[in-house]
Design a protein around this motif. Sequence first.
Motif, PDB file in Angstrom:
ATOM      1  N   ALA A 133       0.683  -1.278  -0.276  1.00  0.00           N
ATOM      2  CA  ALA A 133       0.570   0.061  -0.553  1.00  0.00           C
ATOM      3  C   ALA A 133       0.813   0.832   0.415  1.00  0.00           C
ATOM      4  CB  ALA A 133      -0.921  -0.154   1.053  1.00  0.00           C
ATOM      5  N   ARG A 134       2.208   1.345   0.967  1.00  0.00           N
ATOM      6  CA  ARG A 134       2.909   2.358   0.291  1.00  0.00           C
ATOM      7  C   ARG A 134       3.204   2.635  -0.841  1.00  0.00           C
ATOM      8  NH1 ARG A 134       5.915   0.580   6.065  1.00  0.00           N
ATOM      9  NH2 ARG A 134       4.246   1.901   7.811  1.00  0.00           N
ATOM     10  N   ALA A 135       3.674   1.504  -0.851  1.00  0.00           N
ATOM     11  CA  ALA A 135       4.729   1.798  -2.528  1.00  0.00           C
ATOM     12  C   ALA A 135       3.318   2.187  -3.891  1.00  0.00           C
ATOM     13  CB  ALA A 135       4.501   0.443  -3.391  1.00  0.00           C
ATOM     14  N   LEU A 136       2.016   2.150  -3.368  1.00  0.00           N
ATOM     15  CA  LEU A 136       1.238   2.169  -4.727  1.00  0.00           C
ATOM     16  C   LEU A 136       0.573   3.430  -4.062  1.00  0.00           C
ATOM     17  CD1 LEU A 136      -1.512  -0.447  -4.326  1.00  0.00           C
ATOM     18  CD2 LEU A 136      -0.297   0.426  -6.214  1.00  0.00           C
ATOM     19  N   ALA A 137       0.564   3.696  -3.219  1.00  0.00           N
ATOM     20  CA  ALA A 137       0.306   5.256  -2.179  1.00  0.00           C
ATOM     21  C   ALA A 137       1.141   6.613  -3.533  1.00  0.00           C
ATOM     22  CB  ALA A 137       0.152   5.488  -0.751  1.00  0.00           C
TER      23      ALA A 137
END
Length: 166
Positions: A133-137
């Motif tokens: 999720a951090r990467a996608l954000a």
Amino acid sequence: MGHRGSGPGRPSLIRAANVLRQYDEGEVAAVWRRLCARLAPDGLLVEGTCDEIGRRHVWVALGPEGPRTVTFATRLGSLERPSDLAERLPKALIHRNVPGEPVHAFLRDFDRAWAAASPYASLGARQRWIATARALAGEWPLTDGERRWRQGELTVRWDALRPSGP
């Protein structure tokens, strides 16, 4: 039905899980408008699809003005890759999971971020999901944060996944 005030009878929440699956894709927008017109001014329609035992669920949250977000939710221990959630896309998106459509690009990026976060798997599926999720954000307009991610949820703005064609 004709009542438009914010008094009794105007729900704050309408949840429709697995209801629009049998509708034609072209009928979804009209059903959404009809349901949203019945909401209280601050109401919410949650429309989506889940599997039989609730392990996987994808829903669109709509306010009286229309679609706001799409949430992908899973029991983390059951997930092989995020694109496994594609079979649970709501009717408005399920036939749009093809090259050239935003939801297809999102699921592709979701899988890539999941693969890149594979070193976190030794810490558990939850930590891998959070790293994903951090990467996608950094690439997609996510609307939630770690508190929801820890629960196996991830929410993206509808405008980023809105179907590109008729």
